[in-house]
Scaffold this active site. Sequence first.
Site, mmCIF file in Angstrom:
data_model
loop_
_atom_site.group_PDB
_atom_site.id
_atom_site.type_symbol
_atom_site.label_atom_id
_atom_site.label_comp_id
_atom_site.label_asym_id
_atom_site.label_seq_id
_atom_site.Cartn_x
_atom_site.Cartn_y
_atom_site.Cartn_z
ATOM 1 N N ASP A 148 46.694 -24.479 63.112
ATOM 2 C CA ASP A 148 47.625 -25.618 63.039
ATOM 3 C C ASP A 148 47.102 -26.827 63.811
ATOM 4 O O ASP A 148 46.457 -26.675 64.844
ATOM 5 C CB ASP A 148 48.993 -25.182 63.589
ATOM 6 N N HIS B 115 42.114 -31.778 57.464
ATOM 7 C CA HIS B 115 41.948 -30.489 56.775
ATOM 8 C C HIS B 115 40.458 -30.214 56.519
ATOM 9 O O HIS B 115 40.001 -29.084 56.643
ATOM 10 C CB HIS B 115 42.721 -30.477 55.454
ATOM 11 N N LEU C 159 31.954 -8.687 58.987
ATOM 12 C CA LEU C 159 33.298 -9.181 59.348
ATOM 13 C C LEU C 159 34.137 -9.261 58.076
ATOM 14 O O LEU C 159 33.659 -9.732 57.043
ATOM 15 C CB LEU C 159 33.204 -10.588 59.960
HETATM 16 C C1 IPE Z 1 51.803 -23.054 59.724
HETATM 17 O O1 IPE Z 1 51.708 -24.375 60.079
HETATM 18 C C2 IPE Z 1 51.074 -22.798 58.439
HETATM 19 C C3 IPE Z 1 49.610 -22.910 58.491
HETATM 20 C C4 IPE Z 1 48.880 -23.165 59.559
HETATM 21 C C5 IPE Z 1 48.943 -22.699 57.249
HETATM 22 P P1 IPE Z 1 52.853 -25.433 59.725
HETATM 23 O O2 IPE Z 1 52.367 -26.753 60.227
HETATM 24 O O3 IPE Z 1 53.189 -25.373 58.280
HETATM 25 O O4 IPE Z 1 54.079 -24.900 60.576
HETATM 26 P P2 IPE Z 1 55.393 -25.640 61.081
HETATM 27 O O5 IPE Z 1 55.952 -26.378 59.900
HETATM 28 O O6 IPE Z 1 54.985 -26.588 62.165
HETATM 29 O O7 IPE Z 1 56.279 -24.558 61.599
HETATM 30 C C1 IPE Z 2 47.614 -26.888 59.501
HETATM 31 O O1 IPE Z 2 47.616 -28.189 59.961
HETATM 32 C C2 IPE Z 2 47.095 -26.764 58.100
HETATM 33 C C3 IPE Z 2 48.123 -26.521 57.073
HETATM 34 C C4 IPE Z 2 49.362 -26.242 57.330
HETATM 35 C C5 IPE Z 2 47.725 -26.595 55.685
HETATM 36 P P1 IPE Z 2 48.828 -29.162 59.689
HETATM 37 O O2 IPE Z 2 48.582 -29.871 58.409
HETATM 38 O O3 IPE Z 2 50.130 -28.463 59.791
HETATM 39 O O4 IPE Z 2 48.672 -30.172 60.909
HETATM 40 P P2 IPE Z 2 49.836 -30.802 61.793
HETATM 41 O O5 IPE Z 2 50.635 -29.660 62.347
HETATM 42 O O6 IPE Z 2 50.638 -31.674 60.894
HETATM 43 O O7 IPE Z 2 49.096 -31.558 62.860
HETATM 44 MG MG MG Z 3 51.382 -28.072 61.330
#
Ligand code: IPE
Ligand code: IPE
Ligand code: MG
Length: 241
Positions: A16, A33, A127
């Site tokens: 995240d 990303h 792995l």
């Molecule tokens: C969790 O992250 C999902 C992934 C890392 C793929 P999110 O960014 O979607 O989670 P919330 O919305 O902050 O809980």
């Molecule tokens: C995690 O990073 C990746 C996915 C959920 C696809 P985020 O896109 O949630 O990044 P933040 O949390 O908005 O910084």
């Molecule tokens: Mg996020």
Amino acid sequence: MSPHSEIPRHIAVVMDGNGRWASKRFLPRIAGHRQGVESLKRLVKAAADRGVAVLTVFAFSSENWNRPVEEVSGLMELLALALSKEVPQLSKDGVRLRFVGAREGLSERVKKGFDDAEAVTAGNDRLLLNVCFSYGGRWDICNAVSRVIASGLPVTEANVSSALVTSHCGDPDLIIRTGGERRLSNFLLWQAAYAELHFSDRLWPDFDEEALDNAMEDFASRERRFGLTSAQVESGKASVL
Ligand code: IPE
Ligand code: IPE
Ligand code: MG
């Protein structure tokens, strides 16, 4: 694994913080990303070097479909690109790939990319990398219970466990979440029952070898009791020696 093993056999990661990494640099979210893919490649190498056997990563949740369409389509493009670009090197490095999650809504190109990557890497054993894509813990549990019922078996913990997406690799020992939030966000809900949790404030693209070592040191310092008392765990260790 045994309760006192220092190296987690199976690490799962909620990757995240990509969007915030990009926003801090005045870049579009997709740039975060893209950098997240680089960070994943670094983690795979580092985990294998440290003797971790299984890595399960959360790449796209059931709920992430509700993000703006441009972001979802950008992520799908990035996924398709990563599948064609990265699989040969991962395979050379001895990585076996598995993609877990709902296949509905994915393009034919991505579904074929998943199948091909799994087939090409099936014989690798350095792995195991499980990529959770369009995955949700609740989806996983519902699916598993439905399958158990359809097979006519009783709904027991063992039968449900063996119908989950992780039946081939078991539960994670350590779950890491980057990006500073302290929640699971629907990741491996059943399998997390006795995982050790480590939360890192690093945004996912910044999660490097040092951050992994911190998480693994944190794991090694925990006493895993699985419901027992400390004294029982200690005497179990003594009887193993
Ligand atoms: C969790 O992250 C999902 C992934 C890392 C793929 P999110 O960014 O979607 O989670 P919330 O919305 O902050 O809980
Ligand atoms: C995690 O990073 C990746 C996915 C959920 C696809 P985020 O896109 O949630 O990044 P933040 O949390 O908005 O910084
Ligand atoms: Mg996020």
